[in-house]
Design a protein around this motif. Structure first.
Motif, mmCIF file in Angstrom:
data_model
loop_
_atom_site.group_PDB
_atom_site.id
_atom_site.type_symbol
_atom_site.label_atom_id
_atom_site.label_comp_id
_atom_site.label_asym_id
_atom_site.label_seq_id
_atom_site.Cartn_x
_atom_site.Cartn_y
_atom_site.Cartn_z
ATOM 1 N N UNK A 120 0.829 -1.214 0.000
ATOM 2 C CA UNK A 120 0.000 0.000 0.000
ATOM 3 C C UNK A 120 0.861 1.261 0.000
ATOM 4 N N UNK A 121 1.923 1.272 0.805
ATOM 5 C CA UNK A 121 2.800 2.448 0.860
ATOM 6 C C UNK A 121 3.514 2.644 -0.477
ATOM 7 N N UNK A 122 3.984 1.556 -1.080
ATOM 8 C CA UNK A 122 4.627 1.657 -2.390
ATOM 9 C C UNK A 122 3.650 2.176 -3.439
ATOM 10 N N UNK A 123 2.423 1.650 -3.423
ATOM 11 C CA UNK A 123 1.401 2.108 -4.359
ATOM 12 C C UNK A 123 1.063 3.577 -4.134
ATOM 13 N N UNK A 124 0.983 3.985 -2.866
ATOM 14 C CA UNK A 124 0.721 5.384 -2.541
ATOM 15 C C UNK A 124 1.788 6.290 -3.144
ATOM 16 N N UNK A 125 3.050 5.943 -2.928
ATOM 17 C CA UNK A 125 4.158 6.770 -3.413
ATOM 18 C C UNK A 125 4.099 6.914 -4.929
ATOM 19 N N UNK A 126 3.946 5.823 -5.638
ATOM 20 C CA UNK A 126 3.927 5.878 -7.104
ATOM 21 C C UNK A 126 2.713 6.649 -7.618
ATOM 22 N N UNK A 127 1.557 6.399 -7.034
ATOM 23 C CA UNK A 127 0.325 7.049 -7.493
ATOM 24 C C UNK A 127 0.371 8.552 -7.269
ATOM 25 N N UNK A 128 0.827 8.969 -6.094
ATOM 26 C CA UNK A 128 0.839 10.404 -5.808
ATOM 27 C C UNK A 128 1.970 11.129 -6.508
ATOM 28 N N UNK A 129 3.022 10.437 -6.914
ATOM 29 C CA UNK A 129 4.004 11.055 -7.810
ATOM 30 C C UNK A 129 3.351 11.396 -9.140
ATOM 31 N N UNK A 130 2.517 10.488 -9.642
ATOM 32 C CA UNK A 130 1.799 10.758 -10.902
ATOM 33 C C UNK A 130 0.812 11.907 -10.712
ATOM 34 N N UNK A 131 0.103 11.918 -9.585
ATOM 35 C CA UNK A 131 -0.841 13.007 -9.316
ATOM 36 C C UNK A 131 -0.112 14.354 -9.310
ATOM 37 N N UNK A 132 1.032 14.410 -8.632
ATOM 38 C CA UNK A 132 1.801 15.660 -8.580
ATOM 39 C C UNK A 132 2.257 16.083 -9.971
ATOM 40 N N UNK A 133 2.697 15.134 -10.774
ATOM 41 C CA UNK A 133 3.148 15.434 -12.132
ATOM 42 C C UNK A 133 2.023 16.009 -12.969
ATOM 43 N N UNK A 134 0.847 15.404 -12.887
ATOM 44 C CA UNK A 134 -0.299 15.873 -13.671
ATOM 45 C C UNK A 134 -0.755 17.258 -13.227
ATOM 46 N N UNK A 135 -0.754 17.500 -11.918
ATOM 47 C CA UNK A 135 -1.221 18.785 -11.409
ATOM 48 C C UNK A 135 -0.281 19.914 -11.804
ATOM 49 N N UNK A 136 1.023 19.637 -11.818
ATOM 50 C CA UNK A 136 1.974 20.668 -12.241
ATOM 51 C C UNK A 136 1.716 21.102 -13.679
ATOM 52 N N UNK A 137 1.306 20.172 -14.523
ATOM 53 C CA UNK A 137 1.040 20.494 -15.917
ATOM 54 C C UNK A 137 -0.373 21.046 -16.116
ATOM 55 N N UNK A 138 -1.321 20.533 -15.331
ATOM 56 C CA UNK A 138 -2.728 20.938 -15.469
ATOM 57 C C UNK A 138 -3.274 21.372 -14.105
ATOM 58 N N UNK A 139 -2.864 22.541 -13.617
ATOM 59 C CA UNK A 139 -3.287 22.970 -12.272
ATOM 60 C C UNK A 139 -4.791 23.115 -12.123
ATOM 61 N N UNK A 140 -5.500 23.432 -13.212
ATOM 62 C CA UNK A 140 -6.954 23.576 -13.122
ATOM 63 C C UNK A 140 -7.648 22.242 -12.873
ATOM 64 N N UNK A 141 -6.950 21.146 -13.129
ATOM 65 C CA UNK A 141 -7.537 19.814 -12.940
ATOM 66 C C UNK A 141 -7.071 19.173 -11.635
ATOM 67 N N UNK A 142 -6.644 19.997 -10.690
ATOM 68 C CA UNK A 142 -6.057 19.485 -9.445
ATOM 69 C C UNK A 142 -6.972 18.481 -8.752
ATOM 70 N N UNK A 143 -8.204 18.881 -8.503
ATOM 71 C CA UNK A 143 -9.077 18.005 -7.717
ATOM 72 C C UNK A 143 -9.575 16.814 -8.517
ATOM 73 N N UNK A 144 -9.651 16.957 -9.813
ATOM 74 C CA UNK A 144 -9.999 15.800 -10.645
ATOM 75 C C UNK A 144 -8.921 14.722 -10.544
ATOM 76 N N UNK A 145 -7.658 15.147 -10.569
ATOM 77 C CA UNK A 145 -6.541 14.198 -10.445
ATOM 78 C C UNK A 145 -6.500 13.576 -9.060
ATOM 79 N N UNK A 146 -6.674 14.405 -8.042
ATOM 80 C CA UNK A 146 -6.584 13.911 -6.666
ATOM 81 C C UNK A 146 -7.696 12.916 -6.368
#
Length: 241
Positions: A120-146
């Protein structure tokens, strides 16, 4: 003793990864970690006490049996990890998953819930790295990604517990994060590249069709970004191909 030490180690890993992500995403990251851990617990509870068995139990027993067969010395342990897998017989993907989780089994004394916690911790780390990457590129979609990747109940359930899907989804998320962050920043993440390649190999041997989908989608993303500055005739030719 082993249980207590592993709980401390899990807490340290969870907080260490959360703090690095929290700088960009805020305290919602900690709730994302809690959601992953609860998802792992929920999956184990449902499989053991509602469905009374299934893949997760079989995989856990396979890890226990594998380590029992190769106990006694470090040499036997590594022979067990590196012995060839017959990819044409039985369920080789489950055998491969068993090998990957073998060290975690030794570390936790084969405690099902602790092994699920590490996944679960490994999955959390990988998933939220992707979330952070997407939000940096598409800040208006922050909550959709989260919400979509971090809190959607069905995704949490199938990407947190003791299953091959958890490992495969985590690998796919990390690979996507590395490729997209490199693409959008126009800088290759050399430090993350070896791990991304290793996780891609794990993904191929765990869920080969998901590896194919990830490779196709990311290849199209890279091609599209590289062609965006080209002349219209080149873009038309590329789109035709």
């Amino acid at each position: 003793m082993i249980t207590g030490l592993n709980i401390l180690l899990l807490g340290f890993l969870g907080l260490a990864t959360s703090r690095r992500l929290q700088r960009d995403l805020g305290d919602i990251v900690y709730w994302g970690l809690i959601a992953k851990l609860l998802g792992a617990f929920a999956l184990g509870f449902v499989y053991h006490y509602v469905w009374e068995g299934g893949d997760t139990s079989a995989l856990h027993h396979a890890v226990v049996e594998h380590n029992a067969n190769y106990s006694g010395s470090i040499g036997r342990f590594f022979r067990g990890l590196l012995s060839p897998i017959d990819w044409m017989a039985g369920n080789p993907r489950s055998v491969f998953f068993t090998r990957v989780l073998s060290p975690v089994g030794w570390l936790t004394g084969h405690n099902y819930w602790l092994m699920s916690g590490y996944l679960a911790v490994f999955s959390f780390w990988c998933t939220w790295l992707l979330i952070r990457t997407l939000i940096k590129q598409y800040p208006d979609a922050k909550w959709a990604c989260i919400i979509g990747l971090g809190f959607l109940p069905s995704y949490i359930f199938w990407s947190s517990g003791f299953l091959k899907d958890t490992l495969a989804n985590a690998c796919a998320a990390y690979i996507a994060a590395v490729v997209l962050s490199s693409l959008w920043s126009r800088t290759i993440r050399w430090k993350r590249l070896p791990l991304a390649l290793l996780l891609f190999l794990i993904l191929v041997f765990t869920r080969h069709y998901l590896a194919g989908m990830v490779l196709l989608v990311l290849s199209l993303a890279v091609a599209g970004e590289l062609l965006s500055g080209q002349r219209w005739a080149i873009r038309l030719l590329a789109l035709s191909v």
